[in-house]
Design a protein around this motif. Structure first.
Motif, mmCIF file in Angstrom:
data_model
loop_
_atom_site.group_PDB
_atom_site.id
_atom_site.type_symbol
_atom_site.label_atom_id
_atom_site.label_comp_id
_atom_site.label_asym_id
_atom_site.label_seq_id
_atom_site.Cartn_x
_atom_site.Cartn_y
_atom_site.Cartn_z
ATOM 1 N N GLY A 20 -2.274 55.442 102.702
ATOM 2 C CA GLY A 20 -1.018 54.824 102.314
ATOM 3 C C GLY A 20 0.153 55.388 103.097
ATOM 4 O O GLY A 20 0.163 55.335 104.345
ATOM 5 N N PRO A 21 1.143 55.998 102.396
ATOM 6 C CA PRO A 21 2.337 56.493 103.098
ATOM 7 C C PRO A 21 2.126 57.824 103.816
ATOM 8 O O PRO A 21 3.023 58.295 104.500
ATOM 9 N N VAL A 22 0.989 58.474 103.638
ATOM 10 C CA VAL A 22 0.753 59.771 104.280
ATOM 11 C C VAL A 22 -0.501 59.699 105.144
ATOM 12 O O VAL A 22 -1.300 58.759 105.043
ATOM 13 N N GLY A 23 -0.635 60.697 106.006
ATOM 14 C CA GLY A 23 -1.798 60.737 106.886
ATOM 15 C C GLY A 23 -1.949 62.101 107.538
ATOM 16 O O GLY A 23 -1.128 63.001 107.344
ATOM 17 N N VAL A 24 -2.992 62.224 108.317
ATOM 18 C CA VAL A 24 -3.271 63.461 109.040
ATOM 19 C C VAL A 24 -3.450 63.104 110.512
ATOM 20 O O VAL A 24 -4.305 62.289 110.854
ATOM 21 N N ASP A 25 -2.601 63.694 111.359
ATOM 22 C CA ASP A 25 -2.765 63.463 112.796
ATOM 23 C C ASP A 25 -3.364 64.709 113.449
ATOM 24 O O ASP A 25 -3.543 65.756 112.822
ATOM 25 N N GLU A 26 -3.634 64.585 114.713
ATOM 26 C CA GLU A 26 -4.334 65.664 115.415
ATOM 27 C C GLU A 26 -3.496 66.937 115.467
ATOM 28 O O GLU A 26 -4.013 68.049 115.311
ATOM 29 N N GLY A 27 -2.200 66.801 115.692
ATOM 30 C CA GLY A 27 -1.336 67.977 115.784
ATOM 31 C C GLY A 27 -1.247 68.736 114.470
ATOM 32 O O GLY A 27 -1.368 69.967 114.434
ATOM 33 N N SER A 28 -1.024 68.020 113.372
ATOM 34 C CA SER A 28 -0.899 68.699 112.069
ATOM 35 C C SER A 28 -2.222 69.316 111.645
ATOM 36 O O SER A 28 -2.246 70.388 111.043
ATOM 37 N N ALA A 29 -3.334 68.654 111.980
ATOM 38 C CA ALA A 29 -4.642 69.223 111.637
ATOM 39 C C ALA A 29 -4.886 70.517 112.410
ATOM 40 O O ALA A 29 -5.418 71.492 111.859
ATOM 41 N N SER A 30 -4.485 70.541 113.683
ATOM 42 C CA SER A 30 -4.653 71.765 114.482
ATOM 43 C C SER A 30 -3.804 72.900 113.940
ATOM 44 O O SER A 30 -4.255 74.044 113.844
ATOM 45 N N ARG A 31 -2.554 72.586 113.576
ATOM 46 C CA ARG A 31 -1.685 73.624 113.012
ATOM 47 C C ARG A 31 -2.235 74.152 111.691
ATOM 48 O O ARG A 31 -2.221 75.372 111.439
ATOM 49 N N ALA A 32 -2.722 73.263 110.858
ATOM 50 C CA ALA A 32 -3.288 73.691 109.570
ATOM 51 C C ALA A 32 -4.513 74.565 109.777
ATOM 52 O O ALA A 32 -4.685 75.588 109.091
ATOM 53 N N LEU A 33 -5.358 74.186 110.737
ATOM 54 C CA LEU A 33 -6.559 74.983 110.995
ATOM 55 C C LEU A 33 -6.201 76.362 111.524
ATOM 56 O O LEU A 33 -6.810 77.370 111.134
ATOM 57 N N LEU A 34 -5.189 76.431 112.397
ATOM 58 C CA LEU A 34 -4.776 77.726 112.944
ATOM 59 C C LEU A 34 -4.182 78.616 111.853
ATOM 60 O O LEU A 34 -4.509 79.813 111.764
ATOM 61 N N VAL A 35 -3.325 78.046 111.018
ATOM 62 C CA VAL A 35 -2.721 78.831 109.929
ATOM 63 C C VAL A 35 -3.799 79.338 108.969
ATOM 64 O O VAL A 35 -3.793 80.504 108.548
ATOM 65 N N ALA A 36 -4.747 78.459 108.639
ATOM 66 C CA ALA A 36 -5.819 78.877 107.731
ATOM 67 C C ALA A 36 -6.666 79.981 108.356
ATOM 68 O O ALA A 36 -7.023 80.955 107.683
ATOM 69 N N GLY A 37 -6.983 79.851 109.641
ATOM 70 C CA GLY A 37 -7.777 80.874 110.309
ATOM 71 C C GLY A 37 -7.064 82.209 110.365
ATOM 72 O O GLY A 37 -7.658 83.259 110.105
ATOM 73 N N ILE A 61 -4.757 79.640 100.449
ATOM 74 C CA ILE A 61 -4.799 79.269 101.876
ATOM 75 C C ILE A 61 -5.134 77.794 102.030
ATOM 76 O O ILE A 61 -4.525 77.092 102.845
ATOM 77 N N VAL A 62 -6.098 77.309 101.261
ATOM 78 C CA VAL A 62 -6.490 75.893 101.358
ATOM 79 C C VAL A 62 -5.321 74.995 100.938
ATOM 80 O O VAL A 62 -5.036 73.984 101.597
ATOM 81 N N ILE A 63 -4.640 75.375 99.850
ATOM 82 C CA ILE A 63 -3.500 74.565 99.397
ATOM 83 C C ILE A 63 -2.415 74.529 100.475
ATOM 84 O O ILE A 63 -1.849 73.475 100.790
ATOM 85 N N GLY A 64 -2.141 75.695 101.065
ATOM 86 C CA GLY A 64 -1.131 75.730 102.118
ATOM 87 C C GLY A 64 -1.535 74.937 103.340
ATOM 88 O O GLY A 64 -0.709 74.238 103.950
ATOM 89 N N ALA A 65 -2.820 75.020 103.710
ATOM 90 C CA ALA A 65 -3.292 74.284 104.889
ATOM 91 C C ALA A 65 -3.216 72.779 104.661
ATOM 92 O O ALA A 65 -2.861 72.018 105.581
ATOM 93 N N VAL A 66 -3.528 72.345 103.461
ATOM 94 C CA VAL A 66 -3.477 70.901 103.167
ATOM 95 C C VAL A 66 -2.041 70.393 103.263
ATOM 96 O O VAL A 66 -1.787 69.301 103.807
ATOM 97 N N THR A 67 -1.093 71.169 102.760
ATOM 98 C CA THR A 67 0.310 70.735 102.836
ATOM 99 C C THR A 67 0.804 70.671 104.284
ATOM 100 O O THR A 67 1.712 69.891 104.589
ATOM 101 N N ILE A 68 0.218 71.484 105.170
ATOM 102 C CA ILE A 68 0.594 71.415 106.584
ATOM 103 C C ILE A 68 -0.074 70.221 107.262
ATOM 104 O O ILE A 68 0.531 69.534 108.097
#
Length: 250
Positions: A94-111, A74-81
């Motif tokens: 660098g070339p990657v980042g975490v925005d508010e939308g992707s963090a919310s989706r990852a948290l919902l999927v993990a939950g 679950i953690v691996i999948g959430a990080v990729t989201i």
């Protein structure tokens, strides 16, 4: 090697309860967790599953150990989201980042995944596989599906027994005395178990086919369904489903 989750199911106080009523609650919680769009509802499903596990006297240590494996995936999948290409609003590497939308989706999927996993572990820790197979046959699940589940279940114990015997023999010959020897022994163990699994699966399939599949195995007697248990479980699941529906419409 033993399956502690299966051992706990055999000694569970809920062992004598009807498989139907336990499946009704656990599968209901699973469906709510899988379909909700609310993190609060997913958390509610998880709390209900843990609370029911405490009522069923599932050992806390066993519960936590059973959650470790799924939690890794679950953690691996959430990080990729959560991680996206381009600079993020919250974090940038660098070339990657975490925005508010992707963090919310990852948290919902993990939950949702954690809640669904909790519901399934609750069912596995309180219902032996033999009871589940008998319940599937009573529900007229196709015999092919029941056969595959039964063969897989029996093969797990066969593989564990083979791995234990081979590992003990290797240890007796100092196969794990050093890091290099341990790596070599581990590779040989995997290869030997793979060959053994192939051979035993073939023989098990032939044996079951000769007896007409698991359909010839006597059913575990059905237990009486507890009306209060079903009512309480249905109210709990329907309440969570209503909250999920309301959250989805708002």
């Amino acid at each position: 090697m033993r399956l502690t989750l299966d051992d706990a199911a055999w000694s569970s106080p809920w062992r004598t309860r009807s498989t139907l009523e336990k499946a009704l609650v656990c599968v209901g919680l699973l469906l709510v967790a899988a379909t909700t769009t609310s993190l609060v509802v997913a958390g509610g499903v998880g709390v209900c599953a843990v609370g029911l596990a405490l009522v069923a006297r599932v050992p806390i240590g066993l519960w936590l150990r059973s959650m470790v494996g799924p939690l890794v995936f679950i953690v691996i999948g959430a990080v990729t989201i959560a991680v996206t290409l381009g600079p993020g609003d919250l974090i940038s590497w660098g070339p990657v980042g975490v925005d508010e939308g992707s963090a919310s989706r990852a948290l919902l999927v993990a939950g949702r995944a954690l809640a669904a996993t909790s519901a399934m572990i609750l069912l596995a820790a309180t219902t032996p596989m033999v009871d589940l197979l008998a319940g599937m046959r009573r529900m007229r699940v196709p015999e092919v599906a029941v056969d595959i589940a039964a063969v897989t279940y029996r093969l797990i114990f066969s593989l564990l027994a083979s791995a234990t015997a081979i590992s003990s023999a290797q240890a007796g010959r100092l196969g794990y005395a050093s890091g290099r020897a341990a790596r070599r022994s581990l590779g040989q163990l995997c290869a030997a178990v793979l060959v053994t699994a192939w051979d035993r699966a073939r023989r098990l399939e032939e044996g079951l086919a000769g007896r007409g599949g698991v359909g010839t195995v006597p059913l575990v007697p059905a237990r009486a369904v507890s009306t209060p248990f079903v009512v309480v479980g249905a109210v709990m699941v329907l309440s969570l489903a209503a909250l999920s529906l309301r959250a989805g419409l708002s």
